[in-house]
Write an enzyme that holds these catalytic residues in place. Sequence first.
Site, PDB file in Angstrom:
ATOM      1  N   LYS A 298       0.806  -1.217   0.000  1.00 54.00           N
ATOM      2  CA  LYS A 298       0.000   0.000   0.000  1.00 54.00           C
ATOM      3  C   LYS A 298       0.842   1.273   0.000  1.00 54.00           C
ATOM      4  O   LYS A 298       0.417   2.301  -0.531  1.00 54.00           O
ATOM      5  CB  LYS A 298      -0.925  -0.001   1.220  1.00 54.00           C
ATOM      6  CG  LYS A 298      -2.024  -1.049   1.157  1.00 54.00           C
ATOM      7  CD  LYS A 298      -2.832  -1.068   2.455  1.00 54.00           C
ATOM      8  CE  LYS A 298      -3.990  -2.042   2.373  1.00 54.00           C
ATOM      9  NZ  LYS A 298      -5.047  -1.603   1.440  1.00 54.00           N
TER      10      LYS A 298
ATOM     11  N   THR B 159      -3.683   1.285  -2.553  1.00 50.33           N
ATOM     12  CA  THR B 159      -4.190   2.601  -2.907  1.00 50.33           C
ATOM     13  C   THR B 159      -3.604   3.676  -1.979  1.00 50.33           C
ATOM     14  O   THR B 159      -3.509   3.477  -0.767  1.00 50.33           O
ATOM     15  CB  THR B 159      -5.727   2.610  -2.831  1.00 50.33           C
ATOM     16  OG1 THR B 159      -6.240   1.686  -3.786  1.00 50.33           O
ATOM     17  CG2 THR B 159      -6.287   3.971  -3.098  1.00 50.33           C
TER      18      THR B 159
ATOM     19  N   ASN C  11      -1.734   3.358  -7.642  1.00 56.72           N
ATOM     20  CA  ASN C  11      -3.184   3.344  -7.509  1.00 56.72           C
ATOM     21  C   ASN C  11      -3.618   4.476  -6.581  1.00 56.72           C
ATOM     22  O   ASN C  11      -3.158   4.566  -5.440  1.00 56.72           O
ATOM     23  CB  ASN C  11      -3.607   1.972  -6.950  1.00 56.72           C
ATOM     24  CG  ASN C  11      -5.098   1.770  -6.930  1.00 56.72           C
ATOM     25  OD1 ASN C  11      -5.815   2.505  -6.264  1.00 56.72           O
ATOM     26  ND2 ASN C  11      -5.574   0.752  -7.621  1.00 56.72           N
TER      27      ASN C  11
ATOM     28  N   ASN D 288      -8.926   4.438  -8.526  1.00 55.52           N
ATOM     29  CA  ASN D 288      -9.723   3.433  -7.823  1.00 55.52           C
ATOM     30  C   ASN D 288     -11.061   4.028  -7.396  1.00 55.52           C
ATOM     31  O   ASN D 288     -11.120   4.834  -6.468  1.00 55.52           O
ATOM     32  CB  ASN D 288      -8.951   2.918  -6.600  1.00 55.52           C
ATOM     33  CG  ASN D 288      -9.624   1.721  -5.945  1.00 55.52           C
ATOM     34  OD1 ASN D 288     -10.780   1.409  -6.219  1.00 55.52           O
ATOM     35  ND2 ASN D 288      -8.898   1.055  -5.062  1.00 55.52           N
ATOM     36  N   VAL D 289     -12.131   3.629  -8.075  1.00 52.04           N
ATOM     37  CA  VAL D 289     -13.478   4.094  -7.711  1.00 52.04           C
ATOM     38  C   VAL D 289     -14.355   2.900  -7.343  1.00 52.04           C
ATOM     39  O   VAL D 289     -15.579   2.991  -7.390  1.00 52.04           O
ATOM     40  CB  VAL D 289     -14.132   4.884  -8.865  1.00 52.04           C
ATOM     41  CG1 VAL D 289     -13.409   6.189  -9.113  1.00 52.04           C
ATOM     42  CG2 VAL D 289     -14.193   4.037 -10.142  1.00 52.04           C
ATOM     43  N   SER D 290     -13.710   1.787  -6.949  1.00 51.30           N
ATOM     44  CA  SER D 290     -14.483   0.555  -6.801  1.00 51.30           C
ATOM     45  C   SER D 290     -14.291  -0.182  -5.488  1.00 51.30           C
ATOM     46  O   SER D 290     -14.834  -1.275  -5.315  1.00 51.30           O
ATOM     47  CB  SER D 290     -14.148  -0.394  -7.957  1.00 51.30           C
ATOM     48  OG  SER D 290     -12.749  -0.570  -8.074  1.00 51.30           O
ATOM     49  N   SER D 291     -13.527   0.376  -4.560  1.00 48.58           N
ATOM     50  CA  SER D 291     -13.416  -0.289  -3.263  1.00 48.58           C
ATOM     51  C   SER D 291     -14.768  -0.246  -2.562  1.00 48.58           C
ATOM     52  O   SER D 291     -15.407   0.804  -2.502  1.00 48.58           O
ATOM     53  CB  SER D 291     -12.363   0.397  -2.394  1.00 48.58           C
ATOM     54  OG  SER D 291     -12.438  -0.084  -1.061  1.00 48.58           O
TER      55      SER D 291
ATOM     56  N   ASN E 172     -12.085  -5.185  -9.110  1.00 50.03           N
ATOM     57  CA  ASN E 172     -11.763  -5.097  -7.688  1.00 50.03           C
ATOM     58  C   ASN E 172     -12.407  -6.282  -6.954  1.00 50.03           C
ATOM     59  O   ASN E 172     -12.848  -7.238  -7.568  1.00 50.03           O
ATOM     60  CB  ASN E 172     -12.270  -3.758  -7.135  1.00 50.03           C
ATOM     61  CG  ASN E 172     -11.403  -3.222  -6.005  1.00 50.03           C
ATOM     62  OD1 ASN E 172     -10.990  -3.976  -5.128  1.00 50.03           O
ATOM     63  ND2 ASN E 172     -11.133  -1.929  -6.018  1.00 50.03           N
TER      64      ASN E 172
ATOM     65  N   THR F 225      -4.076 -12.225  -3.967  1.00 53.36           N
ATOM     66  CA  THR F 225      -4.463 -13.186  -2.940  1.00 53.36           C
ATOM     67  C   THR F 225      -3.774 -14.536  -3.134  1.00 53.36           C
ATOM     68  O   THR F 225      -3.274 -15.133  -2.173  1.00 53.36           O
ATOM     69  CB  THR F 225      -5.991 -13.368  -2.920  1.00 53.36           C
ATOM     70  OG1 THR F 225      -6.610 -12.092  -2.747  1.00 53.36           O
ATOM     71  CG2 THR F 225      -6.419 -14.279  -1.785  1.00 53.36           C
TER      72      THR F 225
END
Length: 444
Positions: free
Chosen positions: A128, A148, A220, A250-253, A330, A407
């Site tokens: 991060k 992000t 990000n 990033n507009v999707s968390s 995401n 992951t």
Amino acid sequence: MSYKMFGRCRTACFRSPNLFAANKGMPLQASVAGGASRYIIGTASVLVGAMAGFYIMNSRSAIHEYVSCPLVRLVTPDAEDGHKLGIWFLKYGLAPKLMFDKDDPVLKVEVFGKTMSNPIGCAAGLDKDGEAIDGIAQSGFGYVEIGTVTPLAQPGNPKPRFFRLPMDEAVINRYGFNSSGHKKVYDNVLSRVRQFLGAYFRDDTVNSLALYKDKLLGINLGKNKNGDEVEDYLRGVEKFQSLADVLVINVSSPNTPGLRDLQQEGRLTELLSMIVAKRNSLINEGNVLGASTHKPPVLVKIAPDLTEPELQSIAEAAKKSSIDGIIVSNTTIQRPDSLYTVDEELKNQAGGLSGKPVKPFALKALRTIHQYTKDTNLVLVGCGGISSGQDAIEFAKAGAHFVQLYTAYAYRGPGLIARIKDEVTEELRNEGKTWMEIIGQDAK
């Protein structure tokens, strides 16, 4: 010293009972044999130690998937502690590396006017704060994305906020954009650039901000929890334009209230148009490697939990705003019935689910986005549930120019990247094609 005195000294030395023998009366031959044995044992010990060290530090070694990673999970019941430990190993060069990393030419990706030696990328969320870029890159990735990153430092959501679902090779996180903020991350990334530029021996053919030949660095960008939905992103572009090969919006968390609302076509078009304008206004400021001009591509990262009309709207927003690509996708807020995890409380924790169970959602969203963008120059990036070479190939044939994972890397260890590349190479050789030739193949 006189000759007579030298002679007496020499005689005394050769009469010394301990000079050539460990014990009084030991024959000279036995002493020599003992010394030779000790030399052989010492040399063998050094060689065995070196071989053991090479094995442990080689990411291809099976010990990492079957011993090291399970051990980390065992000693860190809180998944976030395991995450931090992994970053610590990567940051300080203690994590295994992909030795003799030379990618097969069939894996080469031509994208954004640059070359990536392979199509396997590390997704945002692992590093991060830009602390472990080198450790991650040395696992064999062709692309590394950090973040992000938010303008101001913020702690994110209360703990616990990161949960393992080992039976599904999945995790649920509700971190909430915990970030050290623009200044700290900027300093972290700039520090390694300065070290690179100051190095006596360096590869002068490197022209990417990843600082590795044919690898790219993405940054990000996000917004603070209570930040302005436009200004926060513009500040990110201005801060990191000179340091990034790729900028990701990033507009999707699912863990920042109201963030996913920015995926609505009108709002997204306006936001992305302003970001592209800001990026374009900074082109002539160059980058930190000394380039006089620098125009990093802008990508938007979207959710997998969108209907076809919503995905079509995002495709339209991407085209109208003239961004360069879309990352699909995401984490998901869905909890599919296919989950093996039986603990209801665990699998229904609030947050985004990532890992193997996300693959069907991400792949479906990618196919839909590709359908609405295939006649454009938009670059699509596949992300979600990728853990094998076959997964990567499926995403490529569905339209992805390259893929990302995170992951599976945490569950399987750093050797996974070499294995995926080997599997992709073998399949491409069997088909008689290159990676670039299979992009979008199933949709043609």
